[in-house]
Write a protein that holds these residues in place. Structure first.
Motif, mmCIF file in Angstrom:
data_model
loop_
_atom_site.group_PDB
_atom_site.id
_atom_site.type_symbol
_atom_site.label_atom_id
_atom_site.label_comp_id
_atom_site.label_asym_id
_atom_site.label_seq_id
_atom_site.Cartn_x
_atom_site.Cartn_y
_atom_site.Cartn_z
ATOM 1 N N GLN A 136 -8.358 1.368 12.512
ATOM 2 C CA GLN A 136 -8.653 2.525 13.353
ATOM 3 C C GLN A 136 -7.503 3.531 13.315
ATOM 4 O O GLN A 136 -7.730 4.745 13.278
ATOM 5 N N LEU A 137 -6.287 3.037 13.318
ATOM 6 C CA LEU A 137 -5.117 3.906 13.248
ATOM 7 C C LEU A 137 -5.141 4.702 11.942
ATOM 8 O O LEU A 137 -4.949 5.924 11.942
ATOM 9 N N GLU A 138 -5.392 4.025 10.839
ATOM 10 C CA GLU A 138 -5.387 4.680 9.534
ATOM 11 C C GLU A 138 -6.504 5.705 9.389
ATOM 12 O O GLU A 138 -6.358 6.668 8.636
ATOM 13 N N SER A 139 -7.593 5.543 10.098
ATOM 14 C CA SER A 139 -8.698 6.501 10.011
ATOM 15 C C SER A 139 -8.566 7.630 11.033
ATOM 16 O O SER A 139 -9.432 8.511 11.084
ATOM 17 N N GLY A 140 -7.512 7.609 11.832
ATOM 18 C CA GLY A 140 -7.314 8.660 12.820
ATOM 19 C C GLY A 140 -8.028 8.406 14.126
ATOM 20 O O GLY A 140 -8.104 9.284 14.978
ATOM 21 N N GLY A 141 -8.552 7.209 14.299
ATOM 22 C CA GLY A 141 -9.298 6.872 15.505
ATOM 23 C C GLY A 141 -8.440 6.375 16.655
ATOM 24 O O GLY A 141 -8.979 6.006 17.697
ATOM 25 N N ARG A 142 -7.144 6.344 16.471
ATOM 26 C CA ARG A 142 -6.219 5.922 17.521
ATOM 27 C C ARG A 142 -5.188 7.006 17.755
ATOM 28 O O ARG A 142 -4.811 7.731 16.846
ATOM 29 N N ASN A 143 -4.737 7.119 18.979
ATOM 30 C CA ASN A 143 -3.690 8.061 19.348
ATOM 31 C C ASN A 143 -2.465 7.233 19.733
ATOM 32 O O ASN A 143 -2.287 6.888 20.898
ATOM 33 N N PRO A 144 -1.640 6.870 18.745
ATOM 34 C CA PRO A 144 -0.529 5.967 19.028
ATOM 35 C C PRO A 144 0.524 6.606 19.932
ATOM 36 O O PRO A 144 0.812 7.801 19.829
ATOM 37 N N THR A 145 1.085 5.792 20.812
ATOM 38 C CA THR A 145 2.149 6.258 21.694
ATOM 39 C C THR A 145 3.438 6.413 20.889
ATOM 40 O O THR A 145 3.557 5.934 19.755
ATOM 41 N N GLY A 146 4.412 7.044 21.485
ATOM 42 C CA GLY A 146 5.725 7.168 20.855
ATOM 43 C C GLY A 146 6.316 5.811 20.541
ATOM 44 O O GLY A 146 6.903 5.600 19.469
ATOM 45 N N ARG A 147 6.151 4.880 21.432
ATOM 46 C CA ARG A 147 6.656 3.516 21.226
ATOM 47 C C ARG A 147 5.979 2.870 20.017
ATOM 48 O O ARG A 147 6.626 2.231 19.196
ATOM 49 N N THR A 148 4.658 3.052 19.894
ATOM 50 C CA THR A 148 3.935 2.488 18.758
ATOM 51 C C THR A 148 4.379 3.141 17.453
ATOM 52 O O THR A 148 4.579 2.459 16.450
ATOM 53 N N ILE A 149 4.559 4.461 17.465
ATOM 54 C CA ILE A 149 5.020 5.161 16.268
ATOM 55 C C ILE A 149 6.389 4.624 15.850
ATOM 56 O O ILE A 149 6.633 4.380 14.661
ATOM 57 N N ALA A 157 7.076 2.625 12.272
ATOM 58 C CA ALA A 157 8.121 3.084 11.354
ATOM 59 C C ALA A 157 9.155 1.997 11.108
ATOM 60 O O ALA A 157 9.590 1.783 9.973
ATOM 61 N N ARG A 158 9.526 1.292 12.162
ATOM 62 C CA ARG A 158 10.532 0.241 12.018
ATOM 63 C C ARG A 158 10.050 -0.869 11.079
ATOM 64 O O ARG A 158 10.794 -1.331 10.211
ATOM 65 N N VAL A 159 8.799 -1.291 11.250
ATOM 66 C CA VAL A 159 8.247 -2.333 10.381
ATOM 67 C C VAL A 159 8.172 -1.850 8.933
ATOM 68 O O VAL A 159 8.408 -2.615 8.000
ATOM 69 N N LEU A 160 7.883 -0.550 8.742
ATOM 70 C CA LEU A 160 7.815 0.008 7.398
ATOM 71 C C LEU A 160 9.195 0.333 6.825
ATOM 72 O O LEU A 160 9.321 0.627 5.642
ATOM 73 N N GLY A 161 10.219 0.330 7.674
ATOM 74 C CA GLY A 161 11.572 0.639 7.225
ATOM 75 C C GLY A 161 11.795 2.116 6.947
ATOM 76 O O GLY A 161 12.570 2.476 6.064
ATOM 77 N N VAL A 162 11.097 2.972 7.713
ATOM 78 C CA VAL A 162 11.240 4.420 7.537
ATOM 79 C C VAL A 162 11.584 5.073 8.866
ATOM 80 O O VAL A 162 11.463 4.464 9.928
#
Length: 95
Positions: free
Chosen positions: A39-52, A56-61
């Motif tokens: 859902q996140l990848e399709s734009g169906g979720r509005n992630p919070t700042g904490r989730t973003i 990013a941390r898991v992706l190392g970016v």
């Protein structure tokens, strides 16, 4: 610009560059399932700042990478001065 779709597009791009499945990503994040990632990848979720930050941390970016316009499709970017959302509130598209 559709921010949720932009985040989702970048997240998918970065995930795939690391050859990670949606399931593996969900496991690394720990508190979400594969359906949330989809859902996140399709734009169906509005992630919070904490989730973003966590994504990013898991992706190392840097979290800003999830907002990158570089290479993003025109149907997502549109007019970068107009911020839209694909997540509806009470059945109406927010703008």
């Amino acid at each position: 610009m559709d921010v949720e779709r932009l985040i989702g597009w970048n997240f998918r791009r970065l995930r795939m560059l690391q050859n990670l499945s949606q399931e593996e990503m969900a496991l690394r994040l720990g508190s979400v399932d594969q359906a949330y990632i989809s859902q996140l990848e399709s734009g169906g979720r509005n992630p919070t700042g904490r989730t973003i930050y966590r994504l990013a941390r898991v992706l190392g970016v840097n979290p800003g990478e999830l907002f990158s316009l570089d290479g993003a499709p025109n149907d997502i970017v549109g007019d970068p001065d107009v911020v839209e959302t694909s997540v509806s509130v009470h059945g109406k598209r927010k703008r």
